[in-house]
Design an enzyme around this catalytic site. Structure first.
Site, mmCIF file in Angstrom:
data_model
loop_
_atom_site.group_PDB
_atom_site.id
_atom_site.type_symbol
_atom_site.label_atom_id
_atom_site.label_comp_id
_atom_site.label_asym_id
_atom_site.label_seq_id
_atom_site.Cartn_x
_atom_site.Cartn_y
_atom_site.Cartn_z
ATOM 1 N N GLU A 54 -0.433 -2.994 4.652
ATOM 2 C CA GLU A 54 -1.411 -1.980 4.242
ATOM 3 C C GLU A 54 -2.715 -2.068 5.028
ATOM 4 O O GLU A 54 -3.716 -1.473 4.657
ATOM 5 C CB GLU A 54 -1.661 -2.087 2.739
ATOM 6 C CG GLU A 54 -0.377 -1.824 1.959
ATOM 7 C CD GLU A 54 -0.546 -1.864 0.458
ATOM 8 O OE1 GLU A 54 -1.668 -2.155 -0.007
ATOM 9 O OE2 GLU A 54 0.438 -1.601 -0.246
ATOM 10 N N LYS A 92 1.895 6.458 -8.840
ATOM 11 C CA LYS A 92 2.659 6.516 -7.581
ATOM 12 C C LYS A 92 3.756 7.548 -7.782
ATOM 13 O O LYS A 92 4.684 7.299 -8.555
ATOM 14 C CB LYS A 92 3.283 5.156 -7.274
ATOM 15 C CG LYS A 92 2.294 4.056 -6.953
ATOM 16 C CD LYS A 92 3.031 2.726 -6.823
ATOM 17 C CE LYS A 92 2.109 1.629 -6.306
ATOM 18 N NZ LYS A 92 2.765 0.298 -6.358
#
EC number: 4.2.1.11
Length: 430
Positions: free
Chosen positions: A209, A341
């Site tokens: 990330e 999500k």
């Protein structure tokens, strides 16, 4: 009526070099939408199913030709001629076509890619920005807000090959006056952290990330180097910047114990709750995600009683963007926030339902990327259109992360005075 005239599914690559699903949706007017499904590394056991081929001779078994075929052979014929403006109806048709609780027939990756592409095509048909169309679907038209970013600048756990057990250490620029300023603050801290790590002879390679992934002696040391970087960048802890953790505790929960192998420590549920409470007392940690295992509901209840009045306790693996599970959490005093999500549940409509349920119960909703991402920046529009207030989309490098930040900059510019950045007040308990 904005009739769907053509749908195309294809296999593309995500930010980890693994295949994922992309869908194009065309309308009779010529309007078009394109979207790609993301993919997670640390996944909750109750997430909707990401359909993979399992053919080891191709992409190590991670191909998505079955999901692509589901779009081209099953979903497409069912949606041709349907109204792209009727998002809930479109999603309902796909959910019924699948016929399973966890979308294992067609795959959540196939359904989601089409669901988001339909929303983008509908926005194009209306001649409005995606965030504006999402706000219309969500009943929040004109109530836009720019999200406070949770910037993941040190990676551990499943997102990095190092000895740090907690998965994400994040900074939140709560003292900024705009998203643009918040992004600048985060970038300056990111560069300051690189210098701090280099000076200590630590690795400055980045994880999935975009955060740094150094070997550190403890989770507390990760917090200490971040504090040093924040101060070196000229900012004040707890005034300009607060901290957030994603423990992803299910990844180190073994036989009823929380095992921090990097520190050679083991805790029972109550003791690990105390460990987190102590960390949040020592440092300005205002948000903790997945602090306990997804099945440790007693531990979650205890942690919520312990620090839930002053720390945002976010359920990710715990709630998996699922309204049935979230309702149980709300009813039982478990956590006070949900991570959103959309590939955990598999459609835009169900995602909006989860955000609404959370907000109606006084929970916060944090819009999130996955560790396997693409250049698709839909979550930026989702955060603004639902006025969610917070977004988690990685560090300040890697185009798959920065794409979302850049989209938020564009949205803030387009909205002008209508784009409010509320900072600290967006975080539960603050």
């Amino acid at each position: 009526m904005a009739k769907i005239s053509r749908i195309i599914g294809r296999e593309i690559l995500d930010s980890r070099g693994n295949p994922t699903v992309e869908a194009d949706v065309y309308l009779e007017s010529g309007a078009m939408g394109r979207a790609a499904a993301p993919s997670g590394a640390s996944t909750g056991s109750r997430e909707a199913l990401e359909l993979r081929d399992g053919d080891k001779s191709r992409y190590l078994g991670k191909g998505v030709t079955k999901a692509v075929a589901a779009i081209n052979d099953t979903i497409s014929p069912a949606l041709l001629g349907k109204d792209a403006l009727a998002q809930a109806d479109i999603d309902g048709i796909m959910i019924d076509l699948d016929g399973t609780e966890n979308k294992e027939t067609l795959g959540a990756n196939a359904i989601l890619a089409v669901s988001l592409a339909v929303a983008k095509a509908a926005a194009a048909e209306k001649g409005v920005a995606l965030y504006e169309h999402i706000a219309d679907l969500n009943g929040t038209s004109g109530q836009y807000s720019m999200p406070v970013p949770m910037m993941n600048i040190i990676n551990g756990g499943e997102h990095a090959d190092n000895n740090v057990d907690i998965q994400e250490f994040m900074v939140q620029p709560v003292g900024a006056k705009s998203f643009k300023e918040a992004l600048r603050m985060g970038a300056e801290i990111f560069h300051a952290l690189k210098k701090v790590l280099s000076a200590k002879g630590l690795n400055t390679a980045v994880g999935d990330e975009g955060g740094f992934a150094p070997n550190l002696s403890s989770n507390a040391e990760a917090l200490a180097v971040i504090v040093e970087a924040v101060e070196n960048a000229g900012y004040k802890m707890n005034e300009d910047i607060t901290l957030a953790l994603d423990c992803a505790a299910s990844e180190f929960y073994k036989e009823g114990k929380y095992v921090l192998s990097g520190e050679d420590k083991s805790f029972d549920s109550e003791a690990f709750g105390d460990y987190l409470a102590d960390l949040s007392a020592q440092y300005p940690i205002v948000s903790i995600e997945d602090g306990l295992d997804e099945s440790d509901w007693d531990g979650w209840a205890s942690l919520t009683k312990k620090i839930g009045d002053k720390v945002q306790l976010v359920g990710d693996d715990l709630f998996v963007t699922n309204t049935k599970i979230l309702k149980r959490g709300i009813d039982n005093g478990i956590g006070n926030s949900i991570l959103i999500k959309f590939n955990q549940i598999g459609s835009l409509t169900e995602t909006l339902n989860a955000i609404k349920m959370a907000k109606d119960a006084g929970f916060t909703a944090v819009i999130s990327h996955r560790s396997g991402e693409t250049e698709d920046a839909t979550i930026a529009d989702l955060a603004v259109g639902t006025a969610a207030g917070q977004i988690k989309t990685g560090s300040l490098c890697r185009s798959d992360r920065v794409a979302k930040y850049n989209q938020l900059l564009r949205i803030e510019e387009a909205l002008g005075d209508a784009a409010t950045y509320k900072g600290r007040s967006e975080i539960k308990g603050q």
